[in-house]
Enzyme design. Structure first.
Site, short mmCIF file in Angstrom:
data_model
loop_
_atom_site.label_atom_id
_atom_site.label_comp_id
_atom_site.label_asym_id
_atom_site.label_seq_id
_atom_site.Cartn_x
_atom_site.Cartn_y
_atom_site.Cartn_z
N CYS A 1 -128.05 -41.75 34.92
CA CYS A 1 -128.93 -43.36 35.06
C CYS A 1 -129.31 -42.93 33.72
O CYS A 1 -128.97 -43.21 32.96
CB CYS A 1 -129.53 -42.54 36.56
SG CYS A 1 -129.86 -44.41 36.70
N HIS B 1 -125.94 -41.55 41.02
CA HIS B 1 -126.44 -40.14 41.16
C HIS B 1 -126.04 -39.20 42.24
O HIS B 1 -125.96 -39.10 42.91
CB HIS B 1 -127.63 -41.15 41.76
CG HIS B 1 -128.56 -41.31 40.72
ND1 HIS B 1 -129.32 -40.86 40.32
CD2 HIS B 1 -128.90 -43.01 40.87
CE1 HIS B 1 -129.98 -41.53 39.35
NE2 HIS B 1 -130.17 -42.71 39.70
N GLU C 1 -126.48 -36.39 42.96
CA GLU C 1 -127.09 -35.44 43.01
C GLU C 1 -127.55 -35.70 44.30
O GLU C 1 -128.64 -34.88 44.87
CB GLU C 1 -128.13 -35.09 41.71
CG GLU C 1 -129.84 -35.72 41.71
CD GLU C 1 -129.45 -37.23 41.29
OE1 GLU C 1 -130.28 -38.08 40.65
OE2 GLU C 1 -128.01 -37.14 40.82
#
Length: 223
Positions: A85, A194, A196
């Site tokens: 991002c 994302h 994560e």
């Protein structure tokens, strides 16, 4: 394996990225934007957030921070780097990846679970996936529209440097549904979604993002 996670003023997801590294079996190493010390890490993650409040352009100031100078030099020598991002924006602003990230075409922030198609499974960060595989990763951005000139986009396609595409809807109007791209050697990867935030069943829409972090550990071992 020591995976550095770089923090800028305004980073939001550095702790999440460090947790993902830990869940994959690596050792996260905190890195501070104002230092000139990569702490002998084996790879670097640039996390999401709003570095420097997205002033000037998203990622523009962070790309010129002291530690990013070292990251750029090391990346050009082969250090694997992942930009997520805002980290993707920083990589483009730093010249490590082509193209630019601009305001979403609809001018609204988008936050949703997003289907991606893996276009390349041979980069340092995607080897635990299969080409053509579809994964679900959260996306959350207001300036996530990937753009480039037609000639630049054609060159990216021709060089097989598109790593991910949006499927079942393009959340930001990115050219050719591009969600992530790679450097020429596949060691530097940037994407807007994302991974994560998709590493645990309890909190994510899937665990599909964990493959980024297990892939880099294997890439370091096999380097």
């Amino acid at each position: 394996m020591r995976i550095g996670v770089l923090t800028f003023p305004g980073s939001l997801d550095d702790v999440d990225a460090a947790r993902a590294v830990r869940l994959a079996g690596g050792a996260p190493v905190p890195l501070w934007h104002g230092d000139h010390d990569l702490k002998d890490v084996d790879a670097v993650v640039l996390p999401g957030g709003f570095s420097y409040g997205d002033y000037l352009r998203a990622g523009a100031i962070a790309a010129r921070s002291p530690l990013m100078q070292d990251v750029v030099t090391a990346a050009r020598q082969g250090l694997p780097v992942l930009g997520i991002c805002n980290g993707f924006q920083v990589l483009c602003e730093a010249g490590l990846l082509p193209g630019a990230l601009t305001r979403n075409s609809h001018l609204h922030f988008r936050n949703r679970d997003q289907v991606l198609q893996v276009e390349r499974a041979d980069t340092a960060w995607t080897a635990d996936y299969a080409a053509g595989q579809r994964i679900v990763i959260p996306v959350k951005n207001g300036e996530g529209r990937y753009v480039g000139s037609p000639a630049d986009l054609d060159r990216l396609e021709g060089e097989n440097r598109v790593v991910f595409r949006y499927v079942d809807g393009n959340p930001n109007g990115s050219s050719r549904d591009i969600a992530g791209v790679a450097s020429e050697n596949g060691r530097v990867v940037g994407l807007m979604p994302h991974p994560e935030h998709a590493v645990e069943d309890l909190t994510g829409p899937s665990t599909d993002g964990l493959g980024f972090f297990t892939s880099i550990l294997k890439a370091v071992v096999n380097a």
